[in-house]
Design a protein around this motif. Structure first.
Motif, PDB file in Angstrom:
ATOM      1  N   ASN A   3      45.419  20.754  50.919  1.00  0.00           N
ATOM      2  CA  ASN A   3      45.655  19.452  50.334  1.00  0.00           C
ATOM      3  C   ASN A   3      45.974  18.431  51.417  1.00  0.00           C
ATOM      4  OD1 ASN A   3      45.331  20.551  47.812  1.00  0.00           O
ATOM      5  ND2 ASN A   3      47.492  20.984  47.551  1.00  0.00           N
ATOM      6  N   ALA A   4      45.636  17.175  51.130  1.00  0.00           N
ATOM      7  CA  ALA A   4      45.955  16.103  52.059  1.00  0.00           C
ATOM      8  C   ALA A   4      47.466  15.912  52.105  1.00  0.00           C
ATOM      9  CB  ALA A   4      45.264  14.819  51.624  1.00  0.00           C
ATOM     10  N   ILE A   5      47.958  15.538  53.270  1.00  0.00           N
ATOM     11  CA  ILE A   5      49.384  15.316  53.462  1.00  0.00           C
ATOM     12  C   ILE A   5      49.595  13.811  53.572  1.00  0.00           C
ATOM     13  CG2 ILE A   5      51.353  15.756  54.951  1.00  0.00           C
ATOM     14  CD1 ILE A   5      49.875  18.253  55.958  1.00  0.00           C
ATOM     15  N   HIS A   6      50.412  13.254  52.664  1.00  0.00           N
ATOM     16  CA  HIS A   6      50.568  11.805  52.646  1.00  0.00           C
ATOM     17  C   HIS A   6      51.978  11.335  52.985  1.00  0.00           C
ATOM     18  CE1 HIS A   6      46.527  11.136  51.183  1.00  0.00           C
ATOM     19  NE2 HIS A   6      46.723  12.062  50.282  1.00  0.00           N
ATOM     20  N   ASP A   7      53.013  12.094  52.658  1.00  0.00           N
ATOM     21  CA  ASP A   7      54.357  11.590  52.922  1.00  0.00           C
ATOM     22  C   ASP A   7      54.783  11.922  54.352  1.00  0.00           C
ATOM     23  OD1 ASP A   7      56.527  13.999  52.669  1.00  0.00           O
ATOM     24  OD2 ASP A   7      54.768  14.366  51.401  1.00  0.00           O
ATOM     25  N   ASN A   8      55.612  11.054  54.906  1.00  0.00           N
ATOM     26  CA  ASN A   8      55.999  11.164  56.318  1.00  0.00           C
ATOM     27  C   ASN A   8      56.691  12.477  56.638  1.00  0.00           C
ATOM     28  OD1 ASN A   8      54.931   8.695  56.990  1.00  0.00           O
ATOM     29  ND2 ASN A   8      56.845   7.586  56.771  1.00  0.00           N
ATOM     30  N   SER A  10      56.348  15.438  55.275  1.00  0.00           N
ATOM     31  CA  SER A  10      55.360  16.514  55.318  1.00  0.00           C
ATOM     32  C   SER A  10      54.479  16.410  56.554  1.00  0.00           C
ATOM     33  CB  SER A  10      54.488  16.492  54.059  1.00  0.00           C
ATOM     34  OG  SER A  10      55.260  16.767  52.914  1.00  0.00           O
ATOM     35  N   GLN A  11      54.162  15.188  56.943  1.00  0.00           N
ATOM     36  CA  GLN A  11      53.346  14.983  58.136  1.00  0.00           C
ATOM     37  C   GLN A  11      54.083  15.458  59.389  1.00  0.00           C
ATOM     38  OE1 GLN A  11      52.484  10.798  57.890  1.00  0.00           O
ATOM     39  NE2 GLN A  11      50.740  11.112  56.531  1.00  0.00           N
ATOM     40  N   LYS A  52      45.188  14.583  64.383  1.00  0.00           N
ATOM     41  CA  LYS A  52      46.085  14.536  63.227  1.00  0.00           C
ATOM     42  C   LYS A  52      47.105  13.415  63.374  1.00  0.00           C
ATOM     43  CE  LYS A  52      44.961  17.267  60.051  1.00  0.00           C
ATOM     44  NZ  LYS A  52      44.468  16.700  58.803  1.00  0.00           N
ATOM     45  N   GLN A  55      45.382  10.266  62.524  1.00  0.00           N
ATOM     46  CA  GLN A  55      45.138  10.180  61.077  1.00  0.00           C
ATOM     47  C   GLN A  55      46.418   9.813  60.343  1.00  0.00           C
ATOM     48  OE1 GLN A  55      43.537  14.045  60.158  1.00  0.00           O
ATOM     49  NE2 GLN A  55      41.436  13.418  60.596  1.00  0.00           N
ATOM     50  N   PHE A  56      47.538  10.424  60.742  1.00  0.00           N
ATOM     51  CA  PHE A  56      48.809  10.172  60.084  1.00  0.00           C
ATOM     52  C   PHE A  56      49.284   8.740  60.351  1.00  0.00           C
ATOM     53  CE2 PHE A  56      50.061  14.946  60.112  1.00  0.00           C
ATOM     54  CZ  PHE A  56      49.252  15.152  59.019  1.00  0.00           C
ATOM     55  N   SER A  59      47.720   6.437  57.812  1.00  0.00           N
ATOM     56  CA  SER A  59      48.068   6.562  56.394  1.00  0.00           C
ATOM     57  C   SER A  59      49.466   6.067  56.096  1.00  0.00           C
ATOM     58  CB  SER A  59      47.958   8.008  55.934  1.00  0.00           C
ATOM     59  OG  SER A  59      48.843   8.841  56.642  1.00  0.00           O
TER      60      SER A  59
END
Length: 59
Positions: A3-8, A10-11, A52, A55-56, A59
């Motif tokens: 799954n995509a990771i969106h919250d800081n 989790s990143q 990564k 990418q982070f 987002s």
């Protein structure tokens, strides 16, 4: 792949885990017997981490 990771949080956790994985690989390599493939694999791991991070940042 997952799954995509969106919250800081989790990143950051993802990046820490990947960095720890890289450090384990780095520590396991014997500099006297390291092959070109080993070095290439470590370079690829660093490149993947950098991708990564970029990418982070977006987002």
């Amino acid at each position: 792949m997952g799954n995509a990771i969106h919250d800081n949080d989790s990143q950051v956790l993802y990046l820490k885990q990947r960095l720890n994985m890289f450090l384990e690989v780095l520590e396991s390599v014997d500099p006297e017997s390291a092959e070109l493939e080993d070095i290439d694999r470590m370079i690829q791991m660093v490149d993947d981490l950098e991708l990564k991070v970029q990418q982070f940042k977006k987002s």
